[in-house]
Design a protein around this motif. Structure first.
Motif, PDB file in Angstrom:
ATOM      1  N   UNK A 132     -11.805   6.596 -34.193  1.00  0.00           N
ATOM      2  CA  UNK A 132     -12.685   8.003 -32.615  1.00  0.00           C
ATOM      3  C   UNK A 132     -12.898   9.527 -33.719  1.00  0.00           C
ATOM      4  N   UNK A 133     -13.774  10.281 -32.960  1.00  0.00           N
ATOM      5  CA  UNK A 133     -13.517  11.391 -33.175  1.00  0.00           C
ATOM      6  C   UNK A 133     -12.176  12.094 -33.115  1.00  0.00           C
ATOM      7  N   UNK A 134     -11.602  12.023 -32.150  1.00  0.00           N
ATOM      8  CA  UNK A 134     -10.139  12.228 -32.058  1.00  0.00           C
ATOM      9  C   UNK A 134      -8.864  11.790 -33.120  1.00  0.00           C
ATOM     10  N   UNK A 135      -9.208  10.952 -33.895  1.00  0.00           N
ATOM     11  CA  UNK A 135      -8.103  10.485 -34.984  1.00  0.00           C
ATOM     12  C   UNK A 135      -7.579   9.146 -34.113  1.00  0.00           C
ATOM     13  N   UNK A 136      -8.160   8.280 -33.029  1.00  0.00           N
ATOM     14  CA  UNK A 136      -7.321   7.414 -32.573  1.00  0.00           C
ATOM     15  C   UNK A 136      -8.208   6.302 -33.479  1.00  0.00           C
ATOM     16  N   UNK A 137      -6.996   5.744 -33.815  1.00  0.00           N
ATOM     17  CA  UNK A 137      -7.278   4.146 -34.738  1.00  0.00           C
ATOM     18  C   UNK A 137      -7.113   3.620 -34.085  1.00  0.00           C
ATOM     19  N   UNK A 138      -7.610   2.473 -34.157  1.00  0.00           N
ATOM     20  CA  UNK A 138      -7.477   1.068 -33.470  1.00  0.00           C
ATOM     21  C   UNK A 138      -7.563  -0.143 -35.721  1.00  0.00           C
ATOM     22  N   UNK A 139      -6.243  -0.587 -35.593  1.00  0.00           N
ATOM     23  CA  UNK A 139      -6.136  -1.680 -36.130  1.00  0.00           C
ATOM     24  C   UNK A 139      -7.144  -2.960 -36.127  1.00  0.00           C
ATOM     25  N   UNK A 140      -5.732  -3.702 -36.420  1.00  0.00           N
ATOM     26  CA  UNK A 140      -5.974  -5.551 -36.127  1.00  0.00           C
ATOM     27  C   UNK A 140      -5.488  -6.175 -34.917  1.00  0.00           C
ATOM     28  N   UNK A 141      -4.161  -5.187 -35.144  1.00  0.00           N
ATOM     29  CA  UNK A 141      -3.828  -5.578 -33.255  1.00  0.00           C
ATOM     30  C   UNK A 141      -2.117  -5.981 -33.916  1.00  0.00           C
ATOM     31  N   UNK A 142      -1.881  -6.083 -35.735  1.00  0.00           N
ATOM     32  CA  UNK A 142      -0.302  -6.825 -35.279  1.00  0.00           C
ATOM     33  C   UNK A 142       0.475  -5.010 -35.476  1.00  0.00           C
ATOM     34  N   UNK A 143      -0.010  -3.884 -35.192  1.00  0.00           N
ATOM     35  CA  UNK A 143       0.889  -2.625 -35.076  1.00  0.00           C
ATOM     36  C   UNK A 143       1.762  -2.556 -36.110  1.00  0.00           C
ATOM     37  N   UNK A 144       1.880  -3.289 -36.889  1.00  0.00           N
ATOM     38  CA  UNK A 144       2.477  -2.679 -38.574  1.00  0.00           C
ATOM     39  C   UNK A 144       1.950  -1.435 -38.728  1.00  0.00           C
ATOM     40  N   UNK A 145       1.362  -0.469 -39.496  1.00  0.00           N
ATOM     41  CA  UNK A 145       1.431   0.765 -39.701  1.00  0.00           C
ATOM     42  C   UNK A 145       1.589   1.656 -38.073  1.00  0.00           C
TER      43      UNK A 145
END
Length: 194
Positions: A132-145
């Motif tokens: 999103x425009x705040x830099x919130x990233x959503x990955x694929x759900x495993x949390x590695x990164x």
């Protein structure tokens, strides 16, 4: 409430996964050049000599042309190897050798460097399902990164790679979600204020 956000994220991920699965091949192929050009531009602007990237799956933006450019340009590229304990090991890319790793994800077949190798990176390029425009990233759900980025003291610039329609107004955010400095799409580079 965390469970509400978690549920919202699962639903959004399912929608985004389906959108990627049904994206026409000609659209994906046409986007490849834009992704590569924009990733090269970031690597050049940041003068990144060591780049952490990832081997894309069949439904993700193709990172291989960028990795091959970086190697041909004399840059060192670190690729992640998922571990059962939720951490990432790293290996150097050679531009050719891949194997199937944990969860069926493509991984480098070279020697393992261990989790702290990421600290050598001048630039980190990571997968995402949306940003999103705040830099919130959503990955694929495993949390590695998220775990990797959250453990780094001196984190270099981090850019998520997404299609243009995956830049959303808002992504559900949880406490453990690590923000990114920018996003790369086929048509633009977006930098977020932090």
């Amino acid at each position: 409430m965390a469970t509400d956000r978690s549920t919202d994220k699962r639903a959004l991920r399912a929608e985004l996964r389906e959108r990627r699965r049904t994206r026409p091949a000609h659209v994906v192929d046409a986007a490849e050049l834009g992704f590569t050009e924009n990733l090269v531009k970031i690597a050049t602007e940041t003068d990144a000599r060591v780049i952490s990237a990832y081997l894309s799956t069949s439904f993700e933006p193709n990172t291989r042309p960028f990795i091959n450019w970086a190697l041909a340009d004399g840059r060192r590229v670190l690729l992640p190897i998922a571990r059962q304990d939720g951490l990432l090991d790293w290996a150097e890319a050679d531009g050719e050798t891949e194997t199937e790793g944990l969860y069926g994800l493509p991984e480098p077949a070279g020697g393992i460097l261990g989790p702290i190798a990421i600290n050598d990176a001048d630039l980190i390029v990571i997968p995402a399902s949306a940003v999103d425009g705040r830099g919130t990233r959503m990955g694929w759900g495993r949390g590695y990164f998220d775990r990797t980025l959250g453990s780094m003291e001196n984190c270099p610039p981090v850019f998520a790679v997404v299609f243009d329609d995956e830049i959303l107004d808002e992504v559900p955010r949880e406490v453990h979600d690590a923000p990114v400095d920018g996003a790369v799409t086929p048509t633009r580079i977006i930098r977020f204020a932090r």
